[in-house]
Design an enzyme around this catalytic site. Sequence first.
Site, PDB file in Angstrom:
ATOM      1  N   ASP A 328       1.075  -1.166  -0.015  1.00  0.00           N
ATOM      2  CA  ASP A 328       0.141   0.061  -0.034  1.00  0.00           C
ATOM      3  C   ASP A 328       0.845   1.362  -0.067  1.00  0.00           C
ATOM      4  O   ASP A 328       1.912   1.311   0.547  1.00  0.00           O
ATOM      5  CB  ASP A 328      -0.621  -0.213   1.186  1.00  0.00           C
ATOM      6  CG  ASP A 328      -1.901   1.027   1.408  1.00  0.00           C
ATOM      7  OD1 ASP A 328      -2.938   1.144   0.476  1.00  0.00           O
ATOM      8  OD2 ASP A 328      -1.713   1.920   2.080  1.00  0.00           O
ATOM      9  N   GLU A 357       1.458   0.042  -5.038  1.00  0.00           N
ATOM     10  CA  GLU A 357       1.151   1.417  -5.419  1.00  0.00           C
ATOM     11  C   GLU A 357       2.243   2.387  -5.787  1.00  0.00           C
ATOM     12  O   GLU A 357       2.748   2.650  -4.354  1.00  0.00           O
ATOM     13  CB  GLU A 357       0.014   1.979  -4.621  1.00  0.00           C
ATOM     14  CG  GLU A 357      -1.267   1.248  -4.383  1.00  0.00           C
ATOM     15  CD  GLU A 357      -2.203   2.016  -3.490  1.00  0.00           C
ATOM     16  OE1 GLU A 357      -3.468   2.358  -3.798  1.00  0.00           O
ATOM     17  OE2 GLU A 357      -1.916   2.358  -2.475  1.00  0.00           O
TER      18      GLU A 357
END
Length: 647
Positions: A328, A357
Amino acid sequence: MRDWNFKNIDFSLYPFYEGNDLGVFLNGENLSVKIWAPGAQEVRFLVYQQSSGGEPIRIDSLTPEDKGCRSLKLKGKFAGLYYCFRVNNKGWMNENPGINARATGANGHRGLIFHPEETSPAGWDKDNPITLENPVDAIIYELHIRDFSMSDDSGMVNKGKYLAFTEEGTVSPDGQSTGIDHLKELGITHVHLLPVADYHSGEERAQKESYNWGYNPVNYNVPEGSYATNPDNTSRITELKQLVMSLHKAQIGVVLDVVYNHSCYTIRSWFNQTVPGYFYRQNQDGTFSNGSACGNEIASERAMVRKFIIESVCYWAKEYHVDGFRFDLMGILDIETMNGIRAALDSLRPGILLYGEGWTSGESSMNERFRAIKKNVGQLNGIACFNDDFRNAVKGSDFIRREKGFVNGRIYNEESIKFGITAACYHPQIIYQYVTGSSFPWAREPYQTVNYVSCHDNYTLFDKLKISRTDVGIEDIKKMQRLAGALVFTSQGIPFMQGGTEFCRTKNENENSYRSPDIINQINWSLKKEYRSVYEYFRALIRLRKNLPELRMRSSDEIRKYISFPSFYHTGLVSYIIKDYPSEKKWKTIQLIYNANTDPVKIELTDKTIRTVLAEGEDISIRGIRRFDGNEITVQPISMTIVCTEK
Ligand code: CA
């Protein structure tokens, strides 16, 4: 009051401790406790009978050692008891289970003393991880533990629990297979679970109320308790292992979504209550930097933070047999730490999937050239980034509510689609100045790109299509849903899908459901019957991708060598040709044509010869739908056609 401004502290001077014995370990009746807490005046270890409330049954002070550590050795019957640390650092801080806890009581406030060897389910020693030859062979399916089974029509008994993933033979009221049987039927290779590490979630003992995606980490090495049958004992560990074992038995790998970029609490976090300031980046003025937009960002570049993250990832891989990790806000973490994770995992077990990400949510205080952002993916070893450029090109930006993309009627963004087809790798036939989002090919190799059109964030694909095209009927929306899936599964790179997309999952146009009730988030299994034709199409797409190595090229050199784009231009239409790819399949050329127009489009093919149609309209067949002899084909509205010639 201690000072929470760190302007005058040089954290690089803090001692590094290389040992792997930090935490609380029980061996028979020998309890060994060690903590890294440089700067502490005293550290106490408190043992409790309960996971919350009550008075400690004993309090011991830890003995200082070198390199900032303190330790304690005790003998007795400790299994099943709970503990906390309390650090005095210019004043007594809050009690907490320490940053290395591997088990806690309910809600994660106190650590649980346990025998790790007693947490493995029967058969665990025979459980084997799933290894792929190449990351582009993966077909990743994103799920939230609770969403999978909560709905009344799921047919699963262990609603919202890890154990739902062990239930075989479940069906919806209308007879459609659900749960793990559905995953097997669909053909995906990996389940990607939204965070399963312990997060702040209200009350873990409550069965109905507290819903959260889980991006608010509290205990990084402890499974979340609300998914366990009893959050006060080790069932959270055993039952997560049962989940993994069940999926592995179905030949499905498990990817964990991990949130090392920030912690739920800032000043109150276990990190700050152990070594104030050390685990977080600071702004020039000494305050906490906030690249996560959640109040803080982890200083992954500091030696003991990097060590913590690498050891934590390896712990999940080793203890839980996990097959991959999704990071994340990976753009907050530094490149060296990410490569350290890759190296440590490779020495443990090669072939573990890593992706993340490649961005942040807020402004980071660290220069972006040191961070694992998308455009630095070339400096990362075997770690992929999500291709948000492609995501937005296919269906419209996630952040502009009614914006359209290729499948739902935006014209003149064909180059952006080609950018996705080639996995964001350089191809001489793409005009990068016409690509929306990134204006250059940021990936070096196809295994550095994750292709997707939707995930837990923002609208589901179906909701986005409906919002952006209120002027069309459901049949056209279904066609758009299919075409978006076709683009994801026939592009080079690693395909990823949000669970339920295969039968038009909806969240009733809720674009940020991170703590919305189950009724919004849960997978509604009755949609499988309602959108059966879309489901069959996605299933066929997955079968097609697995069958054709041409859709899973290993290198960008192969992409440049075997892929070409026809020179004709037609608005709202993209086509690509794979020629002479060295595979055992019988095809000499494979031409894929994506028509986003609401009218059929007639395409001229290179020459007049016998061709086999593999995909057309709603149909896909790896053996071929039909054959024809000619040099043109009509591509149906809002659909993909694939035509092949034999060797
Ligand atoms: Ca929790």
